[in-house]
Motif scaffolding. Structure first.
Motif, PDB file in Angstrom:
ATOM      1  N   THR A  66      -7.493   6.832   0.734  1.00 15.11           N
ATOM      2  CA  THR A  66      -7.138   5.462   1.117  1.00 15.11           C
ATOM      3  C   THR A  66      -7.202   5.358   2.640  1.00 15.11           C
ATOM      4  O   THR A  66      -6.656   6.212   3.345  1.00 15.11           O
ATOM      5  CB  THR A  66      -5.727   5.118   0.634  1.00 15.11           C
ATOM      6  N   GLY A 100      -6.742   0.296   0.661  1.00 20.17           N
ATOM      7  CA  GLY A 100      -6.153   0.441   1.982  1.00 20.17           C
ATOM      8  C   GLY A 100      -5.954  -0.913   2.650  1.00 20.17           C
ATOM      9  O   GLY A 100      -6.030  -1.966   2.011  1.00 20.17           O
ATOM     10  N   CYS A 110       0.838  -1.201   0.000  1.00 21.17           N
ATOM     11  CA  CYS A 110       0.000   0.000   0.000  1.00 21.17           C
ATOM     12  C   CYS A 110       0.876   1.256   0.000  1.00 21.17           C
ATOM     13  O   CYS A 110       0.621   2.218  -0.747  1.00 21.17           O
ATOM     14  CB  CYS A 110      -0.916  -0.024   1.226  1.00 21.17           C
TER      15      CYS A 110
END
Length: 390
Positions: free
Chosen positions: A147, A52, A35
């Motif tokens: 996110t 996320g 991520c």
């Protein structure tokens, strides 16, 4: 793997920082690393929504440490908040945006314009107002490119599991599962219990002996002026045993048996750097409990499902909820909480309706008995490229 990545931070903690190697933590660090790098590639011009990470599992598994290691290394606009603080901000901004056609959508656009990443610690939904807000807010926030990385003790589909009108919260669960990678973090051990130099902050009251908190208060207040005047919380006057500018000594009944909320404890933590709480009783049910009334928030879903055997509430459980909120706030803000109680720490709440959330509080209180707790500032701050939005 760059030297500043979350995975590199975890590797260093294991190889040089004395962390016990944990397969579940390695896996979580790897997902956070993916991520992390995707977010920075996006900053360099690569388009597309970055999923996320939702870390969940029992207490003490390193969820918060891993999320904070991710957050500290980000080079994109981000905010990190305890969930209680986030919801306080949401409610306040909604009020400030009254008169706007759709305040919640305006708030989501505001987040999307200001940040790229929202890190939330201890996502736990127990309030119907929060549950109803989150479905639309999270969906809109994701639509605006934010996110989310968060921690929780519960899997998404277990959030607000017994809540009233839970169908209003289902869109929030769907949005979380669609826009985050859900990672269970359970290596089988509570890492907060790892040995460290002891620094006791919990005492059992001895009959006919002065309170141990008296000497603690004197040591902590130093040359600060002492007062016995009440403090104001939530427009209520709360008695104190003693207080100084930055140290508070109060009784359990005065803080936890009053109609205060988690938001009031946020204000308390803003004001005091050390909190002493005396006359803490055994918190488990004494005598006959109370059946949950049909139609109340905790029981309606079970009644509708045909269940007739409902858990029993103790008359003390309202106070226990506040005590848990106080422990959570102190822990998240690195504020030492000194307790003097009728019983030992492991005997405070051995059974009862709130046993699940109390396990988190107990784990945190146990870590507070180590010298390493409270060293350094809290990570719970709004961090953006533009600074504090408030």
């Amino acid at each position: 793997m760059s030297a500043s990545s979350p995975l590199a931070a975890y590797r260093q903690a294991v190889e040089q920082g004395g962390f016990a190697s944990d397969a579940a933590q390695w896996r979580a660090a790897d997902h956070l690393d993916h991520c992390f790098h995707a977010l920075h590639r996006q900053q360099d011009g690569v388009t597309g929504q970055v999923p996320g990470v939702y870390l969940w599992g029992p207490v003490g598994r390193g969820k918060t440490w891993l999320m904070d290691a991710f957050h500290r290394r980000l080079d994109v606009p981000a905010r990190r908040l305890h969930f209680h603080h986030f919801m306080r901000w949401v409610h306040r901004r909604q009020f400030q945006l009254r008169g706007t056609a759709d305040p919640l959508m305006a708030l989501a656009r505001e987040l999307g314009d200001e940040i790229r990443v929202l890190c939330l610690d201890e996502l736990f939904v127990s309030d119907i107002a929060d549950a109803m807000l989150l479905g639309r807010l999270l969906s809109a926030m994701f639509d605006h490119g934010v996110t989310m990385v968060c921690t929780s003790n519960q899997a998404p589909d277990q959030l607000y599991a017994d809540g009233f009108n839970r169908d209003r919260f289902i869109p929030a669960i769907a949005a979380i599962e669609r826009h985050t990678q859900v990672i269970e973090l359970d290596g089988g051990q509570d890492h907060r219990l790892h040995p460290g130099k002891a620094h006791p902050r919990y005492w059992v009251k001895q009959p006919d002996r002065p309170s141990a908190l008296a000497a603690v208060f004197e040591s902590l207040r130093g040359d600060q002026r002492e007062s016995h005047a009440p403090i104001e919380l939530g427009h209520r006057s709360i008695p104190v045993v003693r207080r100084s500018e930055r140290v508070l000594w109060s009784r359990y009944d005065d803080l936890c048996e009053q109609p205060l909320s988690a938001l009031d404890f946020i204000v308390l933590a803003d004001r005091f750097t050390h909190i002493l709480l005396g006359e803490v009783p055994c918190l488990s049910q004494r005598g006959r409990g109370t059946e949950i009334a049909r139609g109340t928030e905790d029981g309606v879903a079970r009644i509708e499902a045909g269940e007739r055997s409902l858990p029993k509430l103790s008359r003390q459980d309202d106070g226990v909820r506040r005590f848990i909120a106080l422990v959570d706030e102190c822990y998240d803000r690195c504020i030492p909480l000194y307790l003097e109680a009728e019983v030992g720490l492991s005997e405070l709440y051995p059974h009862g309706y709130l046993a699940f959330p109390f396990r988190r509080a107990l784990s945190r209180l146990q870590e507070m008995q180590l010298e390493r707790f409270g060293i350094g500032p809290s990570a719970d701050q709004w961090t953006t490229a533009q600074g504090d939005p408030e």
